[in-house]
Design an enzyme around this catalytic site. Sequence first.
Site, PDB file in Angstrom:
ATOM      1  CD  GLU A   2      67.854  51.008  -9.553  1.00  0.00           C
ATOM      2  OE1 GLU A   2      68.800  50.341  -9.112  1.00  0.00           O
ATOM      3  OE2 GLU A   2      66.803  50.491  -9.979  1.00  0.00           O
ATOM      4  CE1 TYR A  25      71.216  47.090 -11.646  1.00  0.00           C
ATOM      5  CE2 TYR A  25      71.519  48.936 -10.130  1.00  0.00           C
ATOM      6  CZ  TYR A  25      70.740  47.923 -10.652  1.00  0.00           C
ATOM      7  OH  TYR A  25      69.459  47.760 -10.190  1.00  0.00           O
ATOM      8  CG  ASP A  56      71.311  42.827 -10.009  1.00  0.00           C
ATOM      9  OD1 ASP A  56      71.145  41.846 -10.759  1.00  0.00           O
ATOM     10  OD2 ASP A  56      70.444  43.220  -9.215  1.00  0.00           O
TER      11      ASP A  56
END
Length: 329
Positions: free
Chosen positions: A49, A132, A150
Amino acid sequence: MTLGTNQSRTVDPLPDKRFQRLLLRWFDRHKRDLPWRRAPDPYRVWLSEIMLQQTRVAAVVEHYEKFLKRFPTVRRLAAAREASVLAAWSGLGYYRRARMLHAAARKVVREYDSTFPGNASELRALPGVGRYTAAAIASIVFNEPVAVVDGNVERVLGRLEGKRIEGERLWQRAQAWLSRERPGDFNQALMELGATVCTPRQPRCLLCPVSRLCATRGELASNSKPLRQKKRQSCYALDQRNGSIFLVQRSSTASLMPRMWELPELTDPNGRDARLTLRHSITDTDYRVRVVDGPAGAEAVGRWVVVSGLTKLPLTGLTRKILRAARII
Ligand code: SF4
């Protein structure tokens, strides 16, 4: 192929189980085989990520396994020197992420006994982990029902609902659409749909698993003007002697890429012929880069680095690109 542009139909935009079922079934059949999906433990998912922030999936795939081989556990990463972490990060750009990654690894080892916190709110206490990223890790690894937002999610939900959704409202809508049973898969499925089917230009609505529930079936009208890139020129000296290259180090207080190594920039190339030219884009600026052979000015303070040691050094993305184009690395 789109089914039309900006043709809003009257559909119920309320999320329902049909949407989750269709999307998850499509994801189960068509999801991309990405290395971090094979063994979703917190370290691997967190690493992917962070790498995926501002970097294309293809570039991350290229670097992910190598990085993991070098730092297979959070302990190994925490114990590494910063220069080694930056060197392993080379090619991914936005090096602040690598520094934050390193700081977060140290925090996990120091404060959490090498075990990642198990929910989104605690994950946010780690350096470099925003809303996020925390939601992505918590939903994928710990099955916590928290939605991610996103650019892909924003675009897909906007088209599904037939209107632009922004800010906090977008997070609320994403949370409303979320599957409570499979939140991690659902989050990945929505992003995957945006990346591969509901693309920014010319969405492939005929292949879309949720087209029958979509209010737009095409691109939403845009109010904004396309971003115009600024054009800039720059020139670098490539001085190669006895198997070594002359490099300079960026200042530790530089706002961009502090302490990274690069070729010296020339403000006045004095009519020297270019050995090569290339393009390099950074956010809103498009650089035309000329590279000339020979020494930089006398004011350049740096060091000679043997070619075999170049890849162990944290190089700027542009320097790496130049050295590759010159077939030095
Ligand atoms: Fe087309 Fe599906 Fe995107 Fe709707 S969600 S615009 S049908 S690709």
